[in-house]
Design a protein around this motif. Sequence first.
Motif, PDB file in Angstrom:
ATOM      1  N   ALA A  97       0.824  -1.211   0.000  1.00 44.66           N
ATOM      2  CA  ALA A  97       0.000   0.000   0.000  1.00 44.66           C
ATOM      3  C   ALA A  97       0.857   1.260   0.000  1.00 44.66           C
ATOM      4  O   ALA A  97       0.576   2.199  -0.756  1.00 44.66           O
ATOM      5  N   ILE A 146      -7.199   1.451  -0.033  1.00 43.58           N
ATOM      6  CA  ILE A 146      -7.022   0.103  -0.559  1.00 43.58           C
ATOM      7  C   ILE A 146      -8.296  -0.696  -0.317  1.00 43.58           C
ATOM      8  O   ILE A 146      -8.640  -1.003   0.831  1.00 43.58           O
ATOM      9  N   MET A 150      -6.353  -5.544  -0.955  1.00 47.32           N
ATOM     10  CA  MET A 150      -4.921  -5.468  -0.736  1.00 47.32           C
ATOM     11  C   MET A 150      -4.164  -6.122  -1.889  1.00 47.32           C
ATOM     12  O   MET A 150      -4.664  -7.046  -2.531  1.00 47.32           O
ATOM     13  N   ALA A 153      -4.422  -5.265  -7.453  1.00 50.45           N
ATOM     14  CA  ALA A 153      -5.016  -4.576  -6.305  1.00 50.45           C
ATOM     15  C   ALA A 153      -6.188  -3.752  -6.804  1.00 50.45           C
ATOM     16  O   ALA A 153      -6.248  -3.360  -7.969  1.00 50.45           O
ATOM     17  N   ILE A 167      -8.180  -0.230  -5.814  1.00 50.41           N
ATOM     18  CA  ILE A 167      -7.951   0.972  -5.017  1.00 50.41           C
ATOM     19  C   ILE A 167      -9.047   1.980  -5.304  1.00 50.41           C
ATOM     20  O   ILE A 167      -9.695   1.959  -6.355  1.00 50.41           O
TER      21      ILE A 167
END
Length: 760
Positions: free
Chosen positions: A279, A300, A303, A314, A316
């Motif tokens: 992150a 986030i 993850m 990921a 986001i």
Amino acid sequence: MTEMPTGSRHESTDLATVTYVHGAGPATDTSTPAAAPVLGGTTGSTDRAAVVESARRVLEGRITTAGAELAKVDKADFDAFDDRPLIPAWMKSAEGWAMYSGVFYRARIRDYRRWVRRQRTDRGHVAQFRRGRRRIHDWVRGFEGIQLQAIAHQAHIAAAEARAAARTARFTPGLMKNKKQLAQREADRTQTVAMKAIAEHKKLRADRRRAYGLRIGAAYGPPLAAISTGYMGAGGLGATAGALATFAGGAFAGRHPVTEETDWSADWRSLGDGDPMTAPMLDEVFRRAKVIGAEETLHIVQMPMLDARGAWSAVIDLPPGIPAKKAMRALSEIASALGVEDAQVSMTKTKGKGARAGRLEIYVAKDLPFTGAADPGPLLALEAATNFWGRIAIGPDVRGLAISISVVERSGLVGGEPGAGKSASGNVILLAAALDPRVILWLADGKGGGDLEPFEHLCEWFEGDADPEAFYEMLKAAVADMKARYALLKKLGKRKVTEELANKYPLLRQKLLWVDELMFYTTDDDYGKKITKLLRNLVSRGRAAGIVTFCATQKPGSDVVDTSLRDLLSIRWALRCTTPEASDTILGKGAAAAGYSAKTIEPEMRGAGLLWAEGSNPVLVRADYYDDDQVELLIKRAHDLRAAAGTLPEGPKTLADQLRGKGEPDADILAVLVDVFNAYDQEAKEEDATGEVNWLPGTVLVDALKTAGLEVTPEKLARLVVREADEKKKRTWQDSPSALNGYPLTAVLRAVQTKYSLTA
């Protein structure tokens, strides 16, 4: 004022001892003070009287206090201390020792925690040992290896020159004395140089071996001696002690990091440096790409995870007010911050439940995708026929997931630079259509290179000569077929063709019109505008009639494909392009600015392209690849499927077959005559390649008609096949003793053309 204890009387009270500065004393009272009462407990009558008297005097104000006078000190030496340490007396008590022990214990705990945290950095003992081991190993290796390689290279060159000079001196004729002498001197000189270089190489190699052995003994001898001696003296415990001593020595050798050894990227590590995605890394990446501010952070949602292919992904959420398109436009900057190529990064807006304008899914491949050998396509393992009404497998995306599309009531455009893989990508759709025996194929090859030639015998209409006029005739026939389809739909009371209707009515079977290198046709001076007009009509109206149109070209700009036609093509497949503008001509204006540019596709990624077929975002897909042998195998399978289903297109008909198709007696007679002439002509060519038969006796023709079951008299034959005056001339035939009356082939063909407007 002194606090009086209220408890039982104590015999004595410990008071704090006060030590005054040297030269100073307590204040004094000039009057005689009254006797102080006994502290604590009960007192006698005398003591009570004294206390009462003292209080009365105080209340009456009869006691006066004289001012205190301090002794004057001329010189005060505040540094006049003895050698004893300035340790408070409290420190020597049990409580003081306990407090000191607690402070020491807590300090050691903090030191231990700092030591544990330090082990993860380049100051940790393991890192120090690794650094020391590397330094010792580098010292052992030394620099002689480079020198030895250089001398060896020089020796090889000198030896090669010496051999060449010796060969020249040997084969120079003796008659050329001057040249012979020069060649011999050159051979001697090069031989001397070669011998010196070889001797120097041997000497340096021996010196290197000696120095290398000495350094090995100096570097690795003590650790081996310590471990072996410890093991022999104390067993496993001694060997462990020796290993620890070795570890301590290596850590000592690498205790100080040297500036030259530090990593240039120590202040910033990325995926390209082998670090895992975290992150904080994503925050820093988006800051450096100028997507978010210096004080902003990402939220986030999912993850970072590593999949089985070694790629990171990921989900986001960008800070409020920042859309996902801003990040997608900065794909190159984000890839640079991650330390990877642009093609390795894939960013898409999330779909389905929970999607937001600022939510982004980022996927970073471990290596450049689509550079290895392509996997076999799924059509090879398919034993049954395909269903062109269903979904068509295109190929895998960057994550290895299979991508499929539906072409029902759709049309498509495939574009890219030369060599980007348009032909291989087109085979995915063409083979899927060919393996469905219900699909009618109409193919036009504007390149004329033979890429579509294997499909020719499966096509009802094939234009492979890059002839704009022939393609124009094909489009006119396609528009006429479209009108016939709509007429049937109107009669059936249906709005569009469905799979059930296509299976029931052969006229409504799906038709695929594939145009390769459309640019050649649309830029023709005579037929370009006409072709564009017919194509626009076919694409805009033919979808509901079951006609699927696909066009392939290199750069479908407005000068190649009219925008009114290009905008109607709903499926876009942009293979590698040389400029973002060329990519936009395929995907649509603004696609490159939104982060979807085929310019980012590397040349090594053959067959990969941005496919915009379904959904709101293009997807990077690599088309399934079929080599020539596999294409031939699949086309043979398609031929067998169509033969079994009875949907193979009819090939070119002979003149005799065309006559029999008329269904008239005279046409049947003329068909037999044409077959008889062809049979005699082939027989003559078997005996002599230049031989031909263009005249036959009437008796031969009448006998052939009787054999075919047609009773035709010579008079009827003469009325049907009208001969001119010179054609009635009698001729000899084979072994006949006299000339015979007969018919020339030209008369038969003239009768066919006159009566039925057919030509051979």
